[in-house]
Write a protein that holds these residues in place. Structure first.
Motif: not given
Length: 266
Positions: A33-44, A48-53, A58-63
Motif C-alpha cells: 500500500y502507498d501511505l499517508i502517515i500523520a503525527a503531531d511531531e517532526p519525527r513523522v 516516512a523516510a524509513h517506510l519509503r525504503e 509515503v506522504d508525511a503530514v505533521e498535524a
C-alpha cells in the motif's frame, strides 16, 4: 509526487511516527500500500523516510489531530491525492498520569480531543467516502484499558472505553455497506506512551510490556480479515475476560495499584 508505484491502494495511518502506529504503517507498506502517515511531531518525516525504503510512496503530514485544523489538514492532504482511502488506521492517542484533580486541565482535555474528538472527526470524513464507494477498512486502536476504570489514568481509560464502544457500534451500522470496522485492544506495549504520559514512576510504567511490532501485526491482520475486535496477547485476553465479570469499584482499586504515582517504588 508519484502515486502510482503500487496497484494495491492507499492506507492512512495516524500516530505513525513511533510505536504501534509506525508498525501498522510498516505492515501496510510491506503489503504494497502507498501511505499517508500523520503525527503531531517532526519525527513523522523520519518515519516516512524509513517506510519509503520498503518501496511504496509515503506522504508525511505533521498535524495535531486534537484540533479541527489538524484533522482538516490531513483530510485536505488525502483529498489532494485524488485517490480513495482503502485502509484507515486511526491510531493517534495520548495518555496522562496522576490523579485527575492533580492534572493540568488543558493536558487532560488534549487526551479527550486526541483520542476521541479527533479520531471520530477523521473517521466521519473518510468513512463517508468509503461508504459511498461501498468498500474500505477501518481499524481503531482501542485498549484493554477501556474495560476498567483507570484510577490515576481516569481520563485516558475513559477515552478508550469510548473508542472500544464506538467501534462496535459503527461496525454494526456499516455491516451491510462493504466497509469493515475493527478495534485493536492492546495491553501495555513497549512504546513512548508511558514516558510521554508521565508514568515512568509507576508499577505499570516499569513493568515488562508487549512488543509494538507484534501488537500491530495482530491488529493489521484482524482488520484485513474483517474481524470486529482483537485483544493482543494471552495475558491481556485473560485480563479482559476477568474485567468483564469484576465489579467496577474493585477494578478501579486494582488499577490504582498499577498507576498511582510512586507505585513503581513500592
Amino acid at each position: 509526487m508519484a502515486h502510482s508505484q503500487s496497484g494495491k491502494g492507499l492506507a492512512v495511518v495516524t500516530g505513525a511516527s513511533t510505536g504501534i502506529g509506525y508498525e501498522l504503517a510498516k505492515c501496510a507498506a510491506e503489503d504494497g500500500y502507498d501511505l499517508i502517515i500523520a503525527a503531531d511531531e517532526p519525527r513523522v518525516n523520519q518515519a516516512a523516510a524509513h517506510l519509503r525504503e520498503i518501496g511504496t510512496s509515503v506522504d508525511a503530514v505533521e498535524a495535531d489531530l486534537s484540533t479541527p485544523e489538524g484533522v482538516d489538514r490531513l483530510v485536505e492532504r488525502i483529498n489532494a491525492t485524488g485517490r480513495s482511502v482503502d485502509l484507515l488506521m486511526a491510531n493517534a492517542g495520548c495518555g496522562l498520569g496522576k490523579g485527575f484533580l492533580d492534572q493540568d486541565f488543558p493536558k487532560a482535555r488534549k487526551v479527550v480531543d486526541t483520542n476521541v474528538t479527533g479520531t471520530i472527526r477523521l473517521i466521519h470524513a473518510v468513512g463517508n467516502r468509503m461508504r459511498s464507494r461501498g468498500e474500505g477498512r477501518i481499524l481503531l486502536t482501542g485498549s484493554i484499558a477501556g474495560f476498567m476504570p483507570g484510577s490515576y489514568q481516569a481520563v485516558y481509560n475513559a477515552t478508550k472505553a469510548f473508542i472500544n464502544s464506538f467501534s462496535f457500534a459503527l461496525r454494526e451500522e456499516l455491516k451491510d455497506s462493504g466497509v469493515t470496522v475493527s478495534c485493536l485492544m492492546p495491553g501495555a506495549t513497549e512504546t513512548e506512551f508511558f514516558k510521554r504520559a508521565g508514568l515512568m514512576d509507576t508499577s505499570i510504567g516499569q513493568a515488562k510490556k508487549d512488543d509494538a511490532g507484534e501488537v500491530a501485526r495482530i491488529g493489521y491482520d484482524a482488520m484485513m480479515d474483517g474481524e470486529g475486535d482483537v485483544v493482543s496477547g494471552w495475558k491481556n485476553k485473560l485480563q479482559a475476560a476477568v474485567a468483564n465479570v469484576t465489579p467496577a469499584s474493585i477494578l478501579a482499586h486494582q488499577h490504582s495499584k498499577m498507576a498511582e504515582p510512586g507505585s513503581g517504588n513500592k
